[in-house]
Write an enzyme that holds these catalytic residues in place. Structure first.
Site, PDB file in Angstrom:
ATOM      1  N   GLY A  17      11.356  61.248  39.312  1.00 41.12           N
ATOM      2  CA  GLY A  17       9.931  61.652  38.758  1.00 41.12           C
ATOM      3  C   GLY A  17       8.859  60.811  38.336  1.00 41.12           C
TER       4      GLY A  17
ATOM      5  N   GLY B 167       4.689  60.669  36.247  1.00 43.38           N
ATOM      6  CA  GLY B 167       3.841  61.511  35.278  1.00 43.38           C
ATOM      7  C   GLY B 167       4.500  62.158  34.068  1.00 43.38           C
ATOM      8  N   SER B 168       5.592  61.503  33.665  1.00 38.18           N
ATOM      9  CA  SER B 168       6.218  62.030  32.329  1.00 38.18           C
ATOM     10  C   SER B 168       6.713  63.655  32.481  1.00 38.18           C
ATOM     11  CB  SER B 168       5.328  61.960  31.257  1.00 38.18           C
ATOM     12  OG  SER B 168       5.107  60.834  30.800  1.00 38.18           O
TER      13      SER B 168
ATOM     14  N   GLY C 275       9.142  66.512  32.765  1.00 35.60           N
ATOM     15  CA  GLY C 275      10.444  66.694  32.377  1.00 35.60           C
ATOM     16  C   GLY C 275      11.146  65.525  31.376  1.00 35.60           C
TER      17      GLY C 275
ATOM     18  N   ARG D 131       3.753  50.677  41.913  1.00 39.26           N
ATOM     19  CA  ARG D 131       2.249  51.268  42.299  1.00 39.26           C
ATOM     20  C   ARG D 131       1.456  50.722  41.253  1.00 39.26           C
ATOM     21  NH1 ARG D 131       1.991  54.537  38.102  1.00 39.26           N
ATOM     22  NH2 ARG D 131       3.602  55.814  37.660  1.00 39.26           N
TER      23      ARG D 131
END
Length: 405
Positions: A154, A156-157, A159, A279
């Site tokens: 995952g 973007g933080s 969960g 990235r």
């Protein structure tokens, strides 16, 4: 002679920067996306977008082959982590410079990443992987509360949550393992020790550390950025230790081509690695403002067979403040962005939310309704500029009606 094109597989928050940089380099940016309409900047920047199933490698190969009949494809890249491994495979197929897809895939699985870092003696938090509620409870009991619970895959933080009680642990584990969460990732989650200490993020290009930033988060139990500052105020010894650990991460994970972003905390035992992302970090604008290094442009140069220019051209301090609502509801109005942008030293002001639209906070990067970026030669001056601009922006949210009232 055919026009030179840069293929961008999907977009992201940095997508507009890639399109703009491609234009500056004389390239024609073409975005391949399953839903091109989601990227409003494509039309605004005079770029091109083509609908294609970006989860289907053969479909992407077919589309790129078709485009080669019209364009000279100079390079293929992506601003989105989820597609970096796919980009690596495309680059291998078309004999273009790109990342190692196997290394990217290993890095994007946080459990595999943890295993590789630990095996290389890179300091990481205590961790366990879980595929059931029982596994979660056992892991948390062994590590000791509070723990961080998050998906193994995952961005973007999303969960990610700090669980301080057994009840919070059980509820979040149920959510991640099935419950109300919809995800294409396998139901595998990580339970980690809560490494406490100052947060830092490191940006690298190739095998070179470009700089170290620091950040503050909004209210727990989530990890939503409130403010990011670059560079971080560090002594020479601290900077060297963080840089050494970061380079050890790249070696352990088989990275070293193109950009990477390493997140860590300075704990009682020194720097401890929280996560490595294959990235660019979320805010390459800060590095550009602080050092005069445009990492997006340099990444594109690398992807098109050129050489990077990573020489620092200035030494400023840049800071990024996220605008975060404190309740769910309907956004009545938001204003002050024009006045904020006029403050001397402000580099950018952007509002993401539209009036009369619902605001539903999820505890991740999507909660942000806008941001302000400032820069100056002096850290204290940058902080003052940023606060002055932020104070000019205001908004109103009407809470959702409570059932039965």
């Amino acid at each position: 002679m055919p026009r030179r094109a840069l293929i961008l597989v999907e977009g992201a928050s940095n997508g507009p920067l890639y399109v703009q940089a491609a234009h500056r380099l004389g390239l024609h940016p073409i975005t391949l996306s399953a839903d091109p309409a989601q990227y409003d900047y494509v039309a605004a920047e005079g770029a091109e977008a083509i609908r294609v199933d970006t989860t289907d490698l053969e479909a992407l190969i077919s589309e790129c082959s078709r485009l080669r009949s019209t364009y000279d494809i100079a390079g293929i890249t992506s601003a989105q982590e989820a597609f970096c491994a796919t980009v690596g495979k495309l680059c291998q197929h078309f004999d273009l410079p790109g990342p190692n897809p196997a290394s990217i895939k290993r890095c994007c699985d946080k459990f595999t990443q943890r295993q590789l870092l630990a095996a290389a003696n890179v300091p990481v938090p205590a961790y366990h992987v879980a595929a059931s509620a029982t596994d979660v409870e056992s892991a948390a009991a062994e590590i000791g509360l509070p723990v961080i619970v998050k998906p193994a895959v995952g961005i973007g933080s999303s969960g990610v949550r700090l669980c301080s009680t057994v009840e919070e642990l059980a509820a979040h584990a149920t959510y991640l393992l099935g419950g109300t969460r919809i995800t294409q990732s396998p139901p595998k989650i990580l339970i980690e020790e809560f490494a406490q200490g100052r947060y830092y993020n490191v940006d690298t290009m190739g095998h070179e550390v470009i700089g170290v930033g620091t950040a503050e988060f909004d209210c727990p139990p989530h990890f939503v950025f409130r403010e990011v500052t670059f560079p971080a105020p560090l002594g020479k010894g601290e900077h060297e230790r963080i840089a050494d650990v970061s380079l050890s991460c790249l070696q352990a994970l088989g990275l070293g081509w193109g950009p990477a972003n390493i997140e860590l905390r300075w704990t009682k035992r020194g720097p401890v690695v929280i996560e490595v992302n294959p990235r660019l970090g979320a805010g390459p604008q800060l590095i550009h403002l602080a050092y005069g290094i445009d990492l997006v442009t340099e990444h594109i140069k690398l992807a098109t067979g050129g050489k990077c220019d990573l020489l620092k051209k200035r030494s400023h301090t840049a800071a990024w403040r996220y605008l975060l609502p404190d309740l769910d509801g309907t956004l009545d109005w938001i204003e002050g962005d024009t006045q904020a942008a006029a403050v001397p030293g402000i580099a950018e002001v952007k509002l993401n939310a539209q009036p009369k639209k619902p605001i539903i906070r999820k505890g991740d990067s999507q909660d942000c309704i806008g941001y302000v970026i400032a820069a100056s030669p002096c850290p204290a001056h940058t902080a003052a500029i940023l606060q002055r601009a932020v104070d000019l922006i205001s908004w109103s949210v009407t809470p959702f009606a409570t059932p039965g009232k």
